[in-house]
Scaffold this active site. Structure first.
Site, PDB file in Angstrom:
ATOM      1  N   ASN A   1       0.832  -1.208   0.000  1.00 44.07           N
ATOM      2  CA  ASN A   1       0.000   0.000   0.000  1.00 44.07           C
ATOM      3  C   ASN A   1       0.862   1.251   0.000  1.00 44.07           C
ATOM      4  O   ASN A   1       1.812   1.348   0.761  1.00 44.07           O
ATOM      5  CB  ASN A   1      -0.900   0.019   1.238  1.00 44.07           C
ATOM      6  CG  ASN A   1      -1.929  -1.097   1.241  1.00 44.07           C
ATOM      7  OD1 ASN A   1      -1.585  -2.266   1.047  1.00 44.07           O
ATOM      8  ND2 ASN A   1      -3.169  -0.749   1.470  1.00 44.07           N
TER       9      ASN A   1
ATOM     10  N   GLU B   1      -2.842  -0.033  -4.266  1.00 42.34           N
ATOM     11  CA  GLU B   1      -2.166  -1.213  -3.758  1.00 42.34           C
ATOM     12  C   GLU B   1      -1.550  -2.013  -4.899  1.00 42.34           C
ATOM     13  O   GLU B   1      -2.216  -2.302  -5.882  1.00 42.34           O
ATOM     14  CB  GLU B   1      -3.174  -2.109  -3.019  1.00 42.34           C
ATOM     15  CG  GLU B   1      -3.945  -1.370  -1.945  1.00 42.34           C
ATOM     16  CD  GLU B   1      -4.832  -2.292  -1.122  1.00 42.34           C
ATOM     17  OE1 GLU B   1      -4.562  -3.516  -1.114  1.00 42.34           O
ATOM     18  OE2 GLU B   1      -5.786  -1.797  -0.518  1.00 42.34           O
TER      19      GLU B   1
ATOM     20  N   ILE C   1       3.119  -7.254  -6.414  1.00 37.68           N
ATOM     21  CA  ILE C   1       4.250  -7.532  -7.291  1.00 37.68           C
ATOM     22  C   ILE C   1       4.290  -9.026  -7.572  1.00 37.68           C
ATOM     23  O   ILE C   1       4.171  -9.843  -6.650  1.00 37.68           O
ATOM     24  CB  ILE C   1       5.570  -7.057  -6.639  1.00 37.68           C
ATOM     25  CG1 ILE C   1       5.473  -5.558  -6.314  1.00 37.68           C
ATOM     26  CG2 ILE C   1       6.753  -7.325  -7.576  1.00 37.68           C
ATOM     27  CD1 ILE C   1       6.649  -5.015  -5.522  1.00 37.68           C
TER      28      ILE C   1
ATOM     29  N   HIS D   1       6.157 -11.562  -7.867  1.00 36.15           N
ATOM     30  CA  HIS D   1       7.492 -12.036  -7.496  1.00 36.15           C
ATOM     31  C   HIS D   1       7.402 -12.488  -6.046  1.00 36.15           C
ATOM     32  O   HIS D   1       6.642 -11.928  -5.269  1.00 36.15           O
ATOM     33  CB  HIS D   1       8.520 -10.904  -7.632  1.00 36.15           C
ATOM     34  CG  HIS D   1       9.893 -11.284  -7.187  1.00 36.15           C
ATOM     35  ND1 HIS D   1      10.723 -12.067  -7.960  1.00 36.15           N
ATOM     36  CD2 HIS D   1      10.592 -10.999  -6.045  1.00 36.15           C
ATOM     37  CE1 HIS D   1      11.871 -12.244  -7.312  1.00 36.15           C
ATOM     38  NE2 HIS D   1      11.810 -11.604  -6.146  1.00 36.15           N
TER      39      HIS D   1
ATOM     40  N   TYR E   1       8.018  -3.081   4.151  1.00 35.81           N
ATOM     41  CA  TYR E   1       7.394  -1.867   4.696  1.00 35.81           C
ATOM     42  C   TYR E   1       8.474  -0.800   4.886  1.00 35.81           C
ATOM     43  O   TYR E   1       9.590  -1.103   5.304  1.00 35.81           O
ATOM     44  CB  TYR E   1       6.744  -2.157   6.049  1.00 35.81           C
ATOM     45  CG  TYR E   1       5.507  -3.026   5.958  1.00 35.81           C
ATOM     46  CD1 TYR E   1       4.335  -2.533   5.405  1.00 35.81           C
ATOM     47  CD2 TYR E   1       5.527  -4.335   6.447  1.00 35.81           C
ATOM     48  CE1 TYR E   1       3.193  -3.322   5.334  1.00 35.81           C
ATOM     49  CE2 TYR E   1       4.390  -5.137   6.386  1.00 35.81           C
ATOM     50  CZ  TYR E   1       3.231  -4.628   5.824  1.00 35.81           C
ATOM     51  OH  TYR E   1       2.114  -5.410   5.749  1.00 35.81           O
TER      52      TYR E   1
ATOM     53  N   LYS F   1     -15.104  -4.736  -8.657  1.00 35.03           N
ATOM     54  CA  LYS F   1     -16.328  -5.536  -8.637  1.00 35.03           C
ATOM     55  C   LYS F   1     -16.602  -6.028  -7.230  1.00 35.03           C
ATOM     56  O   LYS F   1     -15.706  -6.152  -6.419  1.00 35.03           O
ATOM     57  CB  LYS F   1     -16.166  -6.778  -9.540  1.00 35.03           C
ATOM     58  CG  LYS F   1     -16.592  -6.590 -10.969  1.00 35.03           C
ATOM     59  CD  LYS F   1     -16.502  -7.906 -11.730  1.00 35.03           C
ATOM     60  CE  LYS F   1     -15.147  -8.107 -12.362  1.00 35.03           C
ATOM     61  NZ  LYS F   1     -14.983  -9.291 -13.179  1.00 35.03           N
TER      62      LYS F   1
HETATM   63  P1  ADP Z   1      -1.117  -4.628   4.378  1.00 30.54           P
HETATM   64  O1  ADP Z   1      -2.555  -4.622   4.762  1.00 30.54           O
HETATM   65  O2  ADP Z   1      -0.217  -4.073   5.451  1.00 30.54           O
HETATM   66  O3  ADP Z   1      -0.882  -3.962   3.050  1.00 30.54           O
HETATM   67  P2  ADP Z   1      -0.766  -7.175   3.020  1.00 30.54           P
HETATM   68  O4  ADP Z   1      -1.316  -8.476   3.524  1.00 30.54           O
HETATM   69  O5  ADP Z   1      -1.437  -6.549   1.831  1.00 30.54           O
HETATM   70  O6  ADP Z   1      -0.713  -6.181   4.257  1.00 30.54           O
HETATM   71  O7  ADP Z   1       0.780  -7.409   2.708  1.00 30.54           O
HETATM   72  C1  ADP Z   1       1.510  -6.364   2.092  1.00 30.54           C
HETATM   73  C2  ADP Z   1       2.971  -6.392   2.449  1.00 30.54           C
HETATM   74  O8  ADP Z   1       3.552  -7.645   2.097  1.00 30.54           O
HETATM   75  C3  ADP Z   1       3.743  -5.361   1.644  1.00 30.54           C
HETATM   76  O9  ADP Z   1       3.736  -4.084   2.257  1.00 30.54           O
HETATM   77  C4  ADP Z   1       5.150  -5.950   1.570  1.00 30.54           C
HETATM   78  O10 ADP Z   1       5.925  -5.511   2.673  1.00 30.54           O
HETATM   79  C5  ADP Z   1       4.893  -7.454   1.682  1.00 30.54           C
HETATM   80  N1  ADP Z   1       5.049  -8.203   0.420  1.00 30.54           N
HETATM   81  C6  ADP Z   1       5.743  -9.375   0.311  1.00 30.54           C
HETATM   82  N2  ADP Z   1       5.699  -9.842  -0.944  1.00 30.54           N
HETATM   83  C7  ADP Z   1       4.959  -8.953  -1.668  1.00 30.54           C
HETATM   84  C8  ADP Z   1       4.567  -8.907  -3.053  1.00 30.54           C
HETATM   85  N3  ADP Z   1       4.924  -9.876  -3.928  1.00 30.54           N
HETATM   86  N4  ADP Z   1       3.820  -7.844  -3.475  1.00 30.54           N
HETATM   87  C9  ADP Z   1       3.454  -6.888  -2.597  1.00 30.54           C
HETATM   88  N5  ADP Z   1       3.793  -6.883  -1.283  1.00 30.54           N
HETATM   89  C10 ADP Z   1       4.537  -7.904  -0.804  1.00 30.54           C
HETATM   90 MG    MG Z   2      -2.001  -4.414   1.297  1.00 30.68          MG
END
Ligand code: ADP
Ligand code: MG
Length: 156
Positions: free
Chosen positions: A30, A80, A83, A85, A92, A108
């Site tokens: 995010n 949001e 990625i 990968h 963070y 949706k």
């Molecule tokens: P949040 O509600 O804090 O955004 P998420 O469950 O959406 O929590 O997880 C997001 C976090 O996961 C990202 O901020 C990042 O640090 C970590 N992360 C690990 N792998 C990925 C990825 N492939 N794409 C995006 N975020 C990832």
């Molecule tokens: Mg998130």
């Protein structure tokens, strides 16, 4: 919907709303509220694809959601990035650089978590296909991903 694209942007990755995206196997990085507010106000909400890079890391394919999340009845706008990968660790606080290239679909409502997850899997497959096109592959090599932070905010 597409006239802002490609849209280059970078900013800090912050804690999201604790929706448990990660538990669904689809973590979304995010952007801070400040970055979200810098987006063109008339950019369409929905799901997009493009390229993303964390810090000075490699550039990867991504899918991105902009806007209100109807499934979770969000009260806040969010941007949001998932990625495409597998990262060893969370990132963070790091700087995420993205270029948003194309639009996949509007937001949706889904009847079930399963339906939501399968829609996202389709979005990911669509992003992977589109980004292999030569004109989009080119953007992966854009200087934006290699220049020092802050030199370019976006291309408009
Ligand atoms: P949040 O509600 O804090 O955004 P998420 O469950 O959406 O929590 O997880 C997001 C976090 O996961 C990202 O901020 C990042 O640090 C970590 N992360 C690990 N792998 C990925 C990825 N492939 N794409 C995006 N975020 C990832
Ligand atoms: Mg998130």
């Amino acid at each position: 919907a597409m006239r802002h694209l490609p849209y280059f942007c970078r900013g800090e990755v912050v804690k999201g709303f604790g929706r448990g995206s990660k538990e669904l196997g689809i973590p979304t990085a995010n952007f801070s509220e400040q970055v979200v507010e810098s987006f063109p106000s008339d950019i369409s909400t929905g799901i997009y694809y493009g390229w993303a890079c964390v810090g000075n890391g490699d550039v990867h394919k991504m899918v991105l959601s902009i806007g209100w999340n109807p499934f979770y009845r969000n009260i806040k706008k969010s941007v949001e990035t998932h990625i495409i990968h597998t990262f060893k660790e969370d990132f963070y606080g790091e700087i995420l650089s993205i270029v948003i290239i194309g639009y996949i679909r509007p937001e949706k409502n889904f009847d079930s978590l399963e339906a939501l997850i399968s829609a996202i899997q389709e979005d990911i497959a669509e992003a992977k296909r589109q980004l292999d096109l030569p004109e989009y592959l080119k953007l992966k090599e854009d200087n934006f991903f290699h220049l020092p932070e802050g030199k370019i905010v976006n291309n408009h």
